[in-house]
Design a protein around this motif. Sequence first.
Motif, PDB file in Angstrom:
ATOM      1  N   ALA A   1      13.261   8.748  -2.603  1.00 58.18           N
ATOM      2  CA  ALA A   1      14.158   7.909  -1.794  1.00 58.18           C
ATOM      3  C   ALA A   1      13.383   6.865  -0.992  1.00 58.18           C
ATOM      4  CB  ALA A   1      14.987   8.781  -0.860  1.00 58.18           C
ATOM      5  N   THR A   2      12.095   7.078  -0.835  1.00 60.48           N
ATOM      6  CA  THR A   2      11.271   6.129  -0.096  1.00 60.48           C
ATOM      7  C   THR A   2      11.313   4.749  -0.748  1.00 60.48           C
ATOM      8  OG1 THR A   2       9.832   7.931   0.541  1.00 60.48           O
ATOM      9  CG2 THR A   2       8.953   5.744   0.821  1.00 60.48           C
ATOM     10  N   GLU A   3      11.419   4.703  -2.048  1.00 60.60           N
ATOM     11  CA  GLU A   3      11.502   3.422  -2.756  1.00 60.60           C
ATOM     12  C   GLU A   3      12.703   2.608  -2.274  1.00 60.60           C
ATOM     13  OE1 GLU A   3       9.795   2.152  -5.948  1.00 60.60           O
ATOM     14  OE2 GLU A   3       8.207   3.233  -4.933  1.00 60.60           O
ATOM     15  N   ARG A   4      13.803   3.268  -1.945  1.00 55.84           N
ATOM     16  CA  ARG A   4      15.007   2.591  -1.454  1.00 55.84           C
ATOM     17  C   ARG A   4      14.993   2.416   0.058  1.00 55.84           C
ATOM     18  NH1 ARG A   4      17.180   6.662  -4.037  1.00 55.84           N
ATOM     19  NH2 ARG A   4      17.966   7.557  -2.103  1.00 55.84           N
TER      20      ARG A   4
ATOM     21  N   ASN B   1       0.829  -1.206   0.000  1.00 58.05           N
ATOM     22  CA  ASN B   1       0.000   0.000   0.000  1.00 58.05           C
ATOM     23  C   ASN B   1       0.864   1.258   0.000  1.00 58.05           C
ATOM     24  OD1 ASN B   1      -2.264  -1.627   0.069  1.00 58.05           O
ATOM     25  ND2 ASN B   1      -2.595  -1.376   2.260  1.00 58.05           N
ATOM     26  N   ALA B   2       1.961   1.227   0.745  1.00 53.44           N
ATOM     27  CA  ALA B   2       2.865   2.378   0.780  1.00 53.44           C
ATOM     28  C   ALA B   2       3.475   2.615  -0.604  1.00 53.44           C
ATOM     29  CB  ALA B   2       3.967   2.155   1.814  1.00 53.44           C
ATOM     30  N   GLN B   3       3.884   1.546  -1.262  1.00 53.49           N
ATOM     31  CA  GLN B   3       4.422   1.680  -2.616  1.00 53.49           C
ATOM     32  C   GLN B   3       3.356   2.243  -3.558  1.00 53.49           C
ATOM     33  OE1 GLN B   3       5.720  -2.381  -3.328  1.00 53.49           O
ATOM     34  NE2 GLN B   3       7.840  -1.659  -3.414  1.00 53.49           N
ATOM     35  N   ALA B   4       2.143   1.734  -3.443  1.00 56.42           N
ATOM     36  CA  ALA B   4       1.062   2.192  -4.320  1.00 56.42           C
ATOM     37  C   ALA B   4       0.723   3.654  -4.072  1.00 56.42           C
ATOM     38  CB  ALA B   4      -0.181   1.326  -4.116  1.00 56.42           C
ATOM     39  N   ALA B   5       0.931   4.137  -2.855  1.00 56.86           N
ATOM     40  CA  ALA B   5       0.648   5.541  -2.550  1.00 56.86           C
ATOM     41  C   ALA B   5       1.761   6.464  -3.042  1.00 56.86           C
ATOM     42  CB  ALA B   5       0.452   5.716  -1.040  1.00 56.86           C
ATOM     43  N   ILE B   6       2.990   5.990  -3.025  1.00 60.73           N
ATOM     44  CA  ILE B   6       4.145   6.821  -3.403  1.00 60.73           C
ATOM     45  C   ILE B   6       4.375   6.850  -4.912  1.00 60.73           C
ATOM     46  CG2 ILE B   6       6.680   6.885  -3.277  1.00 60.73           C
ATOM     47  CD1 ILE B   6       5.429   8.017  -0.833  1.00 60.73           C
ATOM     48  N   ARG B   7       4.192   5.744  -5.573  1.00 59.76           N
ATOM     49  CA  ARG B   7       4.555   5.656  -7.002  1.00 59.76           C
ATOM     50  C   ARG B   7       3.837   6.657  -7.905  1.00 59.76           C
ATOM     51  NH1 ARG B   7       5.632  -0.786  -7.187  1.00 59.76           N
ATOM     52  NH2 ARG B   7       7.762  -0.623  -6.419  1.00 59.76           N
ATOM     53  N   PRO B   8       2.543   6.927  -7.717  1.00 62.79           N
ATOM     54  CA  PRO B   8       1.915   7.942  -8.579  1.00 62.79           C
ATOM     55  C   PRO B   8       2.521   9.333  -8.390  1.00 62.79           C
ATOM     56  CG  PRO B   8       0.229   6.645  -7.479  1.00 62.79           C
ATOM     57  CD  PRO B   8       1.545   6.257  -6.887  1.00 62.79           C
TER      58      PRO B   8
ATOM     59  N   LEU C   1       8.059   8.098   7.753  1.00 61.22           N
ATOM     60  CA  LEU C   1       6.924   8.291   6.851  1.00 61.22           C
ATOM     61  C   LEU C   1       6.265   9.659   7.070  1.00 61.22           C
ATOM     62  CD1 LEU C   1       5.408   4.718   6.959  1.00 61.22           C
ATOM     63  CD2 LEU C   1       6.643   5.776   5.073  1.00 61.22           C
ATOM     64  N   ASP C   2       6.312  10.158   8.299  1.00 62.41           N
ATOM     65  CA  ASP C   2       5.783  11.495   8.573  1.00 62.41           C
ATOM     66  C   ASP C   2       6.647  12.559   7.890  1.00 62.41           C
ATOM     67  OD1 ASP C   2       3.818  13.141   9.867  1.00 62.41           O
ATOM     68  OD2 ASP C   2       5.370  13.731  11.303  1.00 62.41           O
ATOM     69  N   ASP C   3       7.968  12.359   7.887  1.00 58.39           N
ATOM     70  CA  ASP C   3       8.856  13.278   7.160  1.00 58.39           C
ATOM     71  C   ASP C   3       8.554  13.257   5.666  1.00 58.39           C
ATOM     72  OD1 ASP C   3      10.105  14.058   9.482  1.00 58.39           O
ATOM     73  OD2 ASP C   3      11.838  12.729   9.207  1.00 58.39           O
ATOM     74  N   VAL C   4       8.281  12.071   5.140  1.00 55.59           N
ATOM     75  CA  VAL C   4       7.916  11.961   3.724  1.00 55.59           C
ATOM     76  C   VAL C   4       6.593  12.680   3.480  1.00 55.59           C
ATOM     77  CG1 VAL C   4       7.313  10.344   1.867  1.00 55.59           C
ATOM     78  CG2 VAL C   4       9.240   9.842   3.382  1.00 55.59           C
ATOM     79  N   TRP C   5       5.664  12.589   4.440  1.00 50.99           N
ATOM     80  CA  TRP C   5       4.382  13.294   4.307  1.00 50.99           C
ATOM     81  C   TRP C   5       4.612  14.797   4.181  1.00 50.99           C
ATOM     82  CZ3 TRP C   5      -0.209  13.809   2.720  1.00 50.99           C
ATOM     83  CH2 TRP C   5      -1.056  14.794   3.221  1.00 50.99           C
ATOM     84  N   LEU C   6       5.486  15.336   5.010  1.00 53.39           N
ATOM     85  CA  LEU C   6       5.800  16.768   4.928  1.00 53.39           C
ATOM     86  C   LEU C   6       6.409  17.116   3.567  1.00 53.39           C
ATOM     87  CD1 LEU C   6       7.216  17.409   8.514  1.00 53.39           C
ATOM     88  CD2 LEU C   6       4.957  18.011   7.617  1.00 53.39           C
ATOM     89  N   ALA C   7       7.238  16.219   3.053  1.00 50.97           N
ATOM     90  CA  ALA C   7       7.818  16.446   1.715  1.00 50.97           C
ATOM     91  C   ALA C   7       6.730  16.429   0.646  1.00 50.97           C
ATOM     92  CB  ALA C   7       8.881  15.388   1.426  1.00 50.97           C
ATOM     93  N   ILE C   8       5.742  15.554   0.792  1.00 54.97           N
ATOM     94  CA  ILE C   8       4.638  15.497  -0.178  1.00 54.97           C
ATOM     95  C   ILE C   8       3.842  16.798  -0.140  1.00 54.97           C
ATOM     96  CG2 ILE C   8       2.420  14.377  -0.675  1.00 54.97           C
ATOM     97  CD1 ILE C   8       3.755  11.726   0.209  1.00 54.97           C
TER      98      ILE C   8
ATOM     99  N   ARG D   1      -3.647   7.412   4.616  1.00 52.86           N
ATOM    100  CA  ARG D   1      -4.127   6.101   5.095  1.00 52.86           C
ATOM    101  C   ARG D   1      -2.940   5.205   5.463  1.00 52.86           C
ATOM    102  NH1 ARG D   1      -8.137   7.053   1.177  1.00 52.86           N
ATOM    103  NH2 ARG D   1      -6.952   5.984  -0.449  1.00 52.86           N
ATOM    104  N   VAL D   2      -1.909   5.247   4.639  1.00 46.41           N
ATOM    105  CA  VAL D   2      -0.698   4.469   4.918  1.00 46.41           C
ATOM    106  C   VAL D   2      -0.046   4.969   6.207  1.00 46.41           C
ATOM    107  CG1 VAL D   2       1.666   4.079   4.095  1.00 46.41           C
ATOM    108  CG2 VAL D   2      -0.256   3.796   2.541  1.00 46.41           C
ATOM    109  N   LEU D   3       0.041   6.275   6.349  1.00 45.67           N
ATOM    110  CA  LEU D   3       0.668   6.865   7.530  1.00 45.67           C
ATOM    111  C   LEU D   3      -0.079   6.486   8.806  1.00 45.67           C
ATOM    112  CD1 LEU D   3       2.946   8.742   8.489  1.00 45.67           C
ATOM    113  CD2 LEU D   3       1.391  10.654   8.144  1.00 45.67           C
ATOM    114  N   ASP D   4      -1.404   6.520   8.756  1.00 41.67           N
ATOM    115  CA  ASP D   4      -2.197   6.142   9.932  1.00 41.67           C
ATOM    116  C   ASP D   4      -1.971   4.686  10.316  1.00 41.67           C
ATOM    117  OD1 ASP D   4      -3.277   8.642  10.226  1.00 41.67           O
ATOM    118  OD2 ASP D   4      -5.145   8.181   9.176  1.00 41.67           O
TER     119      ASP D   4
END
Length: 170
Positions: free
Chosen positions: A127-130, A45-52, A86-93, A69-72
């Motif tokens: 970078a989340t992919e790695r 689910n995390a991959q599916a949320a990030i890839r788009p 993942l919260d840091d990635v959320w801020l980046a998004i 949803r992934v973060l929760d």
Amino acid sequence: MQTFAALLTPVIAIVAVYIAFAQWTTARRKLALDLFEHRFQFYRNAQAAIRPIIASGKPTMEDEKAYLRVLDEARFLFGTEVYEYLDDVWLAIVNLGSISNELDGLRGEERGAAIKERRREFDKISATERELPKLLDHYMRMDAPVPRTLRQWFDDANRRRKSYQEDASV
């Protein structure tokens, strides 16, 4: 007959203890497998949320909802280090989305600085992919110690007993 009945009672008790232990072991293994399956689904689910977001370079409202949803879910499945990452990635998004929206109205140096900032935020997200597999690796392992069966316990005890006999004969 009374002697037979007296001997049968402990045998039945030992069998009942063995069955209870076997059920406990099976339940523990099933719990580990269920947790693994749930965590692996989270990873997908995390991959599916990030890839788009990575593919388009700009998050949509649906992308943001999927990521939230992934973060929760991460809060309850993993330790704080995964949630904080993942919260840091959320801020980046969020930053990537707002910079992308403001970019059209900017000119000159402001536009250049915004493009650099957008690139930094995009790099964090991509970078989340790695990084996510590395973070989740500890949680995805199924090599937790599993209790030995009664047969394994007796085999080990027998090996120890035989080794004592060999030591005594030397």
